[in-house]
Enzyme design. Structure first.
Site, short mmCIF file in Angstrom:
data_model
loop_
_atom_site.label_atom_id
_atom_site.label_comp_id
_atom_site.label_asym_id
_atom_site.label_seq_id
_atom_site.Cartn_x
_atom_site.Cartn_y
_atom_site.Cartn_z
N ALA A 8 0.84 -1.19 0.00
CA ALA A 8 0.00 0.00 0.00
C ALA A 8 0.88 1.24 0.00
CB ALA A 8 -0.91 0.00 1.22
N CYS A 9 0.92 1.98 -1.11
CA CYS A 9 1.81 3.12 -1.23
C CYS A 9 1.17 4.22 -2.07
CB CYS A 9 3.13 2.71 -1.89
SG CYS A 9 4.01 1.37 -1.04
#
Length: 471
Positions: A8-9
């Site tokens: 998750a970025c």
């Protein structure tokens, strides 16, 4: 297939003609699925005549290791893999890997992901030391995927002083890459974003061998008259509209405030030209944002439903925010890595020169439990304290960030001036010393800020009582 916790970025890329100082920028928040996942930051020095084999702890991928040097931000606990994530090598080529994305079931049916292929835990380790340019980074990683396959769908940023390339790996063997135009920027958020590919323009687009034939053979293109990578390989789901697209919407809202867009739109453009030139502070503001000044801010005054509607850019599980800057100068200190450990909403971005032999020991010292001599734990403690009394502490925290941002600019200008006549080992030694000076200043300022907040916080306890004078 095994799934790792690094998935998750949010990424930001800014071309040199879109930036205020002529620098190329690539940046990303590295997020996890847990709030406490310590990171290190140091220089991986070059070694000579090394003949070692890399074996991924994550999926046992086996590849020969390189000899070159580079900055690196690996996990402190490497049981699951190295996850070096980002860095700039001795050739002044940088990369950030990865922006986790998702391919749709139609394309994966015909080219599934490979369990023991190239994954996020390995990409920086296996690519960054070898490459001499951003374009070569795409080529090198593409060759690895052709040989070993890809374990995940990922976006990868590459840059040098001339170019920025963004590569999206969708399936086990197929990918595309686009050169970010010099006058444009891009924001990516866990969703395939690259749109139309011009196969007649290999100077600005790259792609995996046979990708056109793969799409045609398996009847995968939903469009009548275009070849759009997002439409063919990407997803368009409820999760995208609440987890992914709102972050792109907010990043574009900050840089193009006059353009009205729907945060749940599936048609937000991948590339935009900004309304004003973009500074490093603008990039920091995006990565540190949580829908500030909108009803969707989890720390704001909107309804509980609105505050929980969209996934913010800055989260409690952001553990490593980085902005890689390649300046126009050619005097040997053009590469700077701005490091924000912990939640960048409350932390300061610390500038480090990458033409150095070391960063600072406080960035490689990461014990299992909190210790304020560790940069990771220092900033983690700060985020905990600020958020615990956000309304009371937000303004002094913003003042702290502003003061250090000003100091950072002044320090970089001072180093530039003092290093004009240095080169080679003398320049590297000088920049190494300056990295330690910078780290010390930020560490001391952060400890002082933390102490001030803790002192003020003693008056904020709910366990207090004042006698009514009328009793």
């Amino acid at each position: 297939m095994k799934r790792h916790t690094h998935a998750a970025c949010t990424s930001v890329m800014v071309g040199k003609k879109a930036s205020i100082d002529g620098s190329n920028y690539i940046a990303r928040n590295e997020d996890n699925f847990v709030a406490n996942w310590p990171k290190k930051f140091y220089v991986q020095k070059a070694v000579q005549n090394r003949h070692e084999t890399y074996v991924s702890p994550y999926n046992k991928l086996t590849v020969e290791l390189p000899e070159n040097g580079y900055t690196t931000s690996p996990d402190a606990n490497q049981d699951e893999g190295y996850y070096e994530e980002d860095g700039i090598n001795e050739k002044n080529v940088g990369m950030s890997a990865t922006e986790s994305v998702t391919a749709n079931e139609k394309v994966l049916a015909y080219d599934p992901l490979i369990e023991n292929g190239v994954a996020e835990d390995s990409i920086t380790t296996l690519v960054l030391p070898y490459i001499n340019s951003a374009r070569e980074g795409v080529e090198y990683l593409g060759n690895l995927i052709a040989k070993y396959g890809s374990t995940e769908s990922n976006g990868v940023e590459f840059f040098d002083k001339d170019d920025i390339w963004y590569m999206e790996i969708a399936t086990g063997h197929h990918w595309v890459a686009i050169r970010i135009p010099d006058d444009s920027y891009a924001v990516a958020a866990n969703q395939i974003g690259i749109e139309k590919i011009d196969f007649s323009d290999p100077e600005n687009y790259m792609w995996s061998e046979g990708i056109q034939e793969f799409v045609a053979k398996n009847n995968l293109n939903p469009d009548f008259d275009s070849w759009n990578f997002r439409h063919i390989f990407g997803t368009d789901t409820k999760k995208d509209r609440h987890y992914n697209t709102p972050r792109v919407w907010y990043g574009q809202k900050m840089l193009n405030p006059s353009i009205e867009q729907n945060p749940e739109s599936s048609d937000l453009p991948f590339l935009r030209k900004p309304e004003k030139k973009i500074s490093v502070e603008d990039i920091q503001a995006i990565l540190a944002s949580h829908y500030n000044e909108t009803k969707f801010d989890p720390l704001g005054s909107g309804s509980e439903e609105d505050k929980k509607r969209y996934r913010a850019i800055c989260l409690s599980r952001t553990m490593n925010s980085h902005i890689l800057q390649m300046r126009e100068t050619d005097n040997g200190n053009q590469a700077i890595e701005w490091k924000g450990l912990g939640m960048p909403c409350f932390s300061a971005y610390v500038p480090f020169f990458t033409n150095a032999n070391a960063i600072d020991e406080s960035y490689s010292f990461v014990p299992e439990k909190m210790n304020l001599d560790s940069a990771y734990w220092l900033y983690t403690a700060l985020e905990f304290v600020v958020e615990s009394h956000y309304q009371e502490f937000v303004e002094p925290n913003l003042d702290y960030q502003k003061e250090l941002a000003q100091w950072a600019r002044q320090k970089i200008a001072e180093v530039d001036k003092e290093s004009q006549n240095l080169s080679g080992a003398d320049l590297t030694d000088y920049l190494t010393d300056q990295n330690k000076v910078i780290a010390k200043h930020f560490n001391e300022a952060t400890k002082a800020h933390l102490a001030d907040l803790a002192t003020q916080g003693t008056e904020l306890s709910k366990l207090t009582f004042k006698m009514d004078p009328n009793l």
